[in-house]
Design a protein around this motif. Structure first.
Motif, PDB file in Angstrom:
ATOM      1  N   ASP A  40      42.248  -3.996  45.742  1.00 19.49           N
ATOM      2  CA  ASP A  40      40.984  -4.612  45.852  1.00 19.49           C
ATOM      3  C   ASP A  40      39.576  -3.663  46.585  1.00 19.49           C
TER       4      ASP A  40
ATOM      5  N   ARG B 273      52.320   4.151  47.159  1.00 20.76           N
ATOM      6  CA  ARG B 273      52.258   3.740  46.852  1.00 20.76           C
ATOM      7  C   ARG B 273      51.913   2.258  46.601  1.00 20.76           C
TER       8      ARG B 273
ATOM      9  N   VAL C  31      36.859   7.053  52.341  1.00 25.55           N
ATOM     10  CA  VAL C  31      35.907   5.964  52.312  1.00 25.55           C
ATOM     11  C   VAL C  31      34.537   6.175  51.834  1.00 25.55           C
TER      12      VAL C  31
ATOM     13  N   ARG D 179      43.225   5.530  49.491  1.00 23.21           N
ATOM     14  CA  ARG D 179      42.967   5.325  49.989  1.00 23.21           C
ATOM     15  C   ARG D 179      43.270   4.195  51.623  1.00 23.21           C
ATOM     16  N   ASP D 180      44.199   4.065  51.287  1.00 23.65           N
ATOM     17  CA  ASP D 180      44.997   3.625  52.838  1.00 23.65           C
ATOM     18  C   ASP D 180      45.702   4.305  53.589  1.00 23.65           C
ATOM     19  N   SER D 181      45.403   5.714  53.692  1.00 25.03           N
ATOM     20  CA  SER D 181      45.374   6.369  54.287  1.00 25.03           C
ATOM     21  C   SER D 181      43.813   6.609  55.043  1.00 25.03           C
TER      22      SER D 181
ATOM     23  N   ALA E 121      49.686  -1.422  46.936  1.00 26.87           N
ATOM     24  CA  ALA E 121      50.111  -2.653  46.231  1.00 26.87           C
ATOM     25  C   ALA E 121      48.652  -3.408  45.630  1.00 26.87           C
TER      26      ALA E 121
ATOM     27  N   TYR F  66      41.603   4.297  55.197  1.00 32.58           N
ATOM     28  CA  TYR F  66      41.498   3.673  56.345  1.00 32.58           C
ATOM     29  C   TYR F  66      42.173   3.140  57.193  1.00 32.58           C
ATOM     30  N   GLY F  67      43.318   4.008  57.206  1.00 32.56           N
ATOM     31  CA  GLY F  67      44.529   4.075  58.767  1.00 32.56           C
ATOM     32  C   GLY F  67      43.534   4.861  59.914  1.00 32.56           C
TER      33      GLY F  67
ATOM     34  N   GLN G  92      53.848  -5.021  52.493  1.00 29.62           N
ATOM     35  CA  GLN G  92      54.528  -5.012  51.167  1.00 29.62           C
ATOM     36  C   GLN G  92      52.056  -4.491  50.931  1.00 29.62           C
ATOM     37  N   ILE G  93      51.870  -4.684  51.591  1.00 35.24           N
ATOM     38  CA  ILE G  93      50.173  -4.293  51.854  1.00 35.24           C
ATOM     39  C   ILE G  93      50.148  -3.363  51.755  1.00 35.24           C
TER      40      ILE G  93
ATOM     41  N   LYS H 213      33.252   3.853  48.278  1.00 36.75           N
ATOM     42  CA  LYS H 213      31.987   2.855  48.542  1.00 36.75           C
ATOM     43  C   LYS H 213      30.528   3.977  47.873  1.00 36.75           C
TER      44      LYS H 213
ATOM     45  N   PRO I 297      46.243  -2.712  57.776  1.00 36.69           N
ATOM     46  CA  PRO I 297      45.098  -1.407  59.349  1.00 36.69           C
ATOM     47  C   PRO I 297      44.245  -2.425  59.393  1.00 36.69           C
TER      48      PRO I 297
ATOM     49  N   ARG J 159      51.538   0.410  51.750  1.00 39.33           N
ATOM     50  CA  ARG J 159      53.604   0.435  51.791  1.00 39.33           C
ATOM     51  C   ARG J 159      53.759   1.537  52.654  1.00 39.33           C
TER      52      ARG J 159
ATOM     53  N   TRP K 248      26.929   0.772  55.336  1.00 39.66           N
ATOM     54  CA  TRP K 248      26.347   2.068  55.750  1.00 39.66           C
ATOM     55  C   TRP K 248      25.321   2.491  56.106  1.00 39.66           C
TER      56      TRP K 248
ATOM     57  N   PRO L 144      45.420   1.007  63.992  1.00 43.74           N
ATOM     58  CA  PRO L 144      45.582   0.190  63.132  1.00 43.74           C
ATOM     59  C   PRO L 144      47.003  -0.722  62.754  1.00 43.74           C
TER      60      PRO L 144
END
Lengths: 500, 82, 424
Positions: C15, C10, C75, C36-38, C12, C40-41, B37-38, C79, A354, B40, A45, A342
């Motif tokens: 990484d 939650r 994000v 994190r998942d939100s 899993a 990257y979404g 599962q990855i 990083k 995603p 959630r 980035w 995604p």
């Protein structure tokens, strides 16, 4: 990072042009103007941030900024919506990022000569909300219609879903004011009249300043077509048991000779399989449905109603099964915001992850569509099998010629990339995948890109091959207009123009 | 019932309807939860799911109206032909 | 339901998470892992369909204020490029109206399918909370929340206190306690009391029995919106305890901000034990009209348009009941603007914007009033008392002036009720 370090005195000069509220140096401002929706090397980035961000309000401010950049030999990166699918707005070598979103005014509406003049930071949907009361519309309709900006549409040479009827961005822009790479503000059009659509005076400069990805200047004002608001819209979706039937149906519909025909879209088998994952229109479809063709028409009731009947007849005669009003109307209305979400992404084991969407586009002739489809999917499959972080979301073929539905096709393969797994190895693999896809386009006499642009690794390497002798002409023009190579350097291999 | 009660916001159990697709609420397709599962799934109250579905259809209707004064129906034309 | 800090997800795996030591030890790492998942979404999509519907973006045109940036910052923090100090200013620029997260295709087209939607409002609240916990506080929000905790109500006027929180009702003989409680938010209790009185008298006329709390504290919503979660919980715990003490089973809210607090925040604090029914007044009034328990007979000769309250329309999908009510008012000329167009409208009053960035809030309100003025109306009707102060200020600048009225005031007018109170 920056090749040329930005001194405090340059920052101060920018502040005296714009006011300090509109000159941003904080990290958040820089990091949030790096990427566009196209897959991004998030692991690198900080190689793609500018040194400073400026938010001009007027063409004169843009001109002064660019002149300053020339004096100090600092790169300029123009940024409109940041919604493009190539890397036109991504800084490659730091510099001054010129974010034109504050320039979003409507300057003039002329209902007699049917033009609207706007600043480049306005979005088409917001523009059309204002125009509605006058019974007119600016019909530039990409999949990013609710979020892309007029300046970016010009910079990328945008494509419209209904271009077969109304034309694409470069057909819908009548004339513009452009800030040249040396800072002069000039007007370009078809000849010199702001509202003239066809002229033979001088060189046809307007098209030169379309689709240059910000490498030949910054559009600071644009005069656009106003068409009558359609009285009627018609959309029909047909299902087919195999690709060959869908393909010949597509050809028949596209060559129907209907004036109000706005677009024909062919969804291949992989695309329908992908849509079955999560799209309520496709989940309940029987397994025999393998491909889909979508057709739309717009115009007056007097023309569109009979056209709709012809479309239905051709669709059925050529083996199509009409999918019903609800699917047709619902899916067509969704096409105006059709950037992929995604969670369409799946690992090889079928888990949802995603994924960033890479839409590899090309312009391909009708006769080559079946082979391109086979070869592209075969390439995608290899990378999916080898790396496990890619996904094939199928292909579309859309009528591509402005006002010419019978002509060529915008062909897209949608590849998902699990961006959280990006590292140099995966990134390099993905660039290599793009190269293979691009080779196929050129093999069949097509164009690397119908509309996104060829600025990126994976495309840019092939620009000289596609353009042939034209690439030398491009370099000469670039060198003459931008002697200091400050206007969005590092794109389209145009840095080669400066290799003596 | 138009008020909010936490107890009625829990979605029913899923039942399979297609490959990888389940249904809890009438006419609302959902992913088979075993595929999440990855990433959630979120706690999404019933009223929130319904709000999204309603908003989608309202948005699509808005888009039609934004682009043209009327939408022609192939089904209606077929019916009137008969 | 989960803790308000949580996204409800939650994950899993963590990484790829790189710790960087930014911010107080542990807090930032925990935060980015949770969101994190939100993040990257949104980041992996980067589509920005949210930008043009955002009331703040329409004014500032600064990409730092986009939902895209709100997610991308996380994000970048993961990083190691940005810290909470670097980004805190960005998150001031949000009214938490919910337009972006609804308009986002990840919600609108696939949110219900995956049970996974964009949650920008939660992201903004969580980041503001992280800033507070990391010692990065905004001065005016800090003052506002401290004053709220002092007085147990928001400082909407000088001298708010528990002693005067029920003064709006002094001659109305409303009992304390009961099965159904009317919750009157701070702006209506202290500033625009006509709304509170109109609501109470209309309910009474329709035969709805209700009482008031023993001690009505602020709902806690604004503190939560500004990142002061513990204070928000303190207020919430008090209110729930009061409800239980007086035997309340049902709370009627007259302000959409409270409706959000009680249906979104409180479940996240209290979990499955939270068994109180929350009813918003517009839904109740529409039902009473439909059942014939309330009839509106007095003409209201006004030319009106309706301002969809963000927290009703965008965040809860409540847009029909206010319109049904307006259509039941005799003699009213109602020039409607549909509720989807209004996804991009706002009064600027939410999310603490008026307190920390008043000039932006003012411009948002001005633009909203301009849109209303184009329709040739004399009255802008709102169902959110918080919107009425900023919109009234702008309405007074129109020539001729446009009056801003609350929906319940017009209902009371049409019901022939003399409700009094201070109407501004």
């Amino acid at each position: 990072m920056s090749v040329v370090a930005l001194s405090d005195s340059v920052a101060d000069e920018l502040r005296s042009i714009l006011g300090s509220d509109y000159v941003l140096t904080n990290k958040s401002s820089l990091y949030n103007r790096a990427r566009v929706p196209a897959p991004f090397p998030v692991h690198r980035w900080n190689e793609h941030i500018a040194d400073i961000v400026v938010l001009p309000e007027t063409a004169e401010q843009v001109s002064e900024i660019v002149k300053l950049a020339n004096t100090h030999k600092i790169p300029v990166v123009p940024r409109a919506g940041g919604t493009g699918l190539a890397d036109g707005a991504v800084p490659m070598t730091g510099g001054i990022l010129v974010d034109i979103k504050r320039m979003n005014k409507i300057l003039d509406i002329d209902l007699v000569d049917r033009t609207v003049t706007v600043q480049p930071g306005i979005n088409m949907l917001k523009l059309n909300e204002e125009l509605r009361r006058y019974g007119v519309i600016y019909p530039d309709d990409p999949a990013s219609y609710p979020c892309s900006l007029v300046g970016g549409r010009i910079g990328t040479g945008g494509w419209s879903l209904i271009g077969a009827r109304y034309g694409h961005t470069r057909d819908l822009v009548i004339s513009m004011q452009v800030c040249l790479p040396t800072g002069e503000l000039i007007e370009v059009g078809d000849g010199g009249g702001r509202k003239i659509r066809k002229s033979s005076t001088g060189f046809q400069l307007k098209q030169l300043f379309m689709g240059h990805q910000g490498s030949l200047g910054i559009t600071t004002e644009a005069t656009l077509e106003l068409v009558s608001r359609p009285e009627a819209e018609f959309a029909a979706f047909f299902g087919y048991p195999d690709y060959e039937t869908a393909y010949s149906s597509t050809g028949a519909l596209a060559k129907s000779g209907l004036a109000s025909l706005a677009g024909v879209v062919l969804f291949d088998e992989w695309k329908v399989d992908y849509l079955r994952r999560d799209d309520e229109a496709y989940i309940p479809q029987p397994p025999e449905l393998r491909c889909v063709v979508a057709v739309a028409a717009y115009g007056s009731l007097a023309e569109t109603k009979p056209a709709s009947q012809v479309i239905m007849a051709i669709g059925k005669e050529t083996g199509g099964n009409y999918l019903g009003d609800e699917v047709s109307q619902g899916d067509w209305a969704a096409r105006h915001d059709r950037y992929a979400t995604p969670l369409h992404g799946r690992t090889p084991e079928g888990q949802v992850v995603p994924m960033s969407w890479h839409c590899e586009d090309a312009a391909i002739t009708y006769s080559a569509l079946p082979m391109v489809r086979e070869e592209w999917h075969a390439i995608a499959k290899r990378y999916i099998d080898d790396y496990g972080v890619f996904d094939d979301w199928g292909m579309f073929a859309y009528t591509n010629g402005a006002h010419k539905p019978w002509a060529d096709y915008l062909v897209e393969i949608d590849i998902g990339i699990w961006e959280q797994r990006l590292d140099d190895t995966v990134w390099d693999a993905w660039v290599q995948c793009k190269r293979e896809i691009t080779e196929v386009s050129l093999k069949y006499g097509g164009s690397i890109t119908a509309c996104h642009g060829s600025t990126r690794e994976g495309d840019a390497e092939f620009v000289p091959r596609e353009m042939g002798g034209g690439f030398d002409v491009m370099k000469k023009i670039k060198r003459v207009l931008d002697p200091n190579n400050i206007m969005n350097p590092g794109k389209n291999r145009l840095d080669e123009a400066y290799e003596d | 019932m138009f008020g909010f009660r936490l107890q009625t916001e829990q979605p029913p159990e899923p039942r399979p309807v297609a490959d990888g697709v389940v249904m809890r609420l009438d006419d609302v397709y959902e992913i088979d939860p075993s595929k999440m599962q990855i990433v959630r799934q979120q706690n999404m109250p019933v009223s929130d799911s319904l709000r999204i579905v309603d908003s989608r259809w309202e948005h699509l209707a808005w888009m039609h109206d934004h682009w043209a004064d009327s939408v022609l129906s192939a089904e209606e034309q077929e019916d009137s032909d008969e | 339901m989960t803790d308000v800090r949580g996204s409800g997800e939650r994950t899993a795996t963590n990484d790829g998470l790189q710790t960087n030591g930014h911010g107080p030890e542990g807090i930032t790492e925990e935060f980015v892992a949770e969101w994190r998942d939100s993040a990257y979404g949104c980041f992996s999509s980067g589509h920005k369909f949210c930008r043009e519907v955002c009331p703040v973006m329409q004014v500032t045109r600064n990409e730092n204020h986009t939902p895209t940036a709100f997610h991308a910052n996380i994000v970048a923090m993961e990083k190691g490029h940005l810290s909470v100090e670097d980004v805190a200013d960005d998150y001031i620029h949000c009214v938490q109206c919910g337009a972006c997260e609804l308009r986002c295709p990840n919600t609108l087209f696939t949110g219900d399918f995956y049970r996974h939607r964009t949650r920008t409002v939660d992201v903004v609240k969580a980041m503001r909370a992280l800033a507070v916990d990391s010692g990065v506080e905004q001065p005016n929000w800090k003052r506002w929340v401290e004053a709220t905790m002092q007085a147990s109500n928001e400082p909407v006027v000088d001298g708010v206190s528990q002693e005067t929180v029920r003064d709006w009702a002094e001659d109305l003989d409303i009992p304390t306690g009961g099965d159904t409680i009317l919750f009157v938010d701070c702006e209506a209790a202290f500033y625009r009391t006509s709304v509170a009185r109109a609501s109470a008298l209309v309910l009474r006329q329709a035969g709805v029995e209700f009482g008031l709390m023993q001690e009505q504290w602020c709902c806690g919503g604004p503190a939560a919106e500004m990142g002061y979660i513990e204070h928000a919980r303190t207020l919430a715990e008090h209110n729930l305890a009061d409800w239980r003490a007086i035997g309340a089973a049902r709370i009627i809210t007259l302000d959409p901000h409270d409706y959000i607090s009680f249906t979104v925040d409180y479940p996240s604090y209290f979990g499955d034990d939270y068994d109180i029914e929350i009813v918003h007044i517009t839904e109740l009034i529409a039902e009473l009209l439909h059942e014939g328990k309330l009839t509106l007979t007095q003409p209201v000769d006004r030319i009106v348009t309706y301002h969809d309250a963000c927290r009703l329309n965008k965040r809860k999908g409540i847009y029909k009941s206010p319109r049904e009510i307006l259509r039941a008012i005799p003699s009213l000329t109602f020039k409607d603007v549909d509720h989807v167009t209004q996804w991009s409208y706002c009064s600027g009053a939410g999310g603490g914007m008026r307190i920390e960035r008043p000039e932006i809030a003012e411009e948002i309100a001005r633009r909203r009033m301009e849109k209303a003025a184009e329709l040739g109306i004399d009255t802008l009707v709102s169902a959110c008392v918080w919107s009425e102060r900023p919109l009234s200020e702008r309405g007074a600048e129109q020539d001729p002036a446009i009056e801003v009225r609350d929906l319940m005031e017009l209902v009371a007018d049409a019901a022939g009720l003399d409700y009094g109170g201070v109407q501004r």
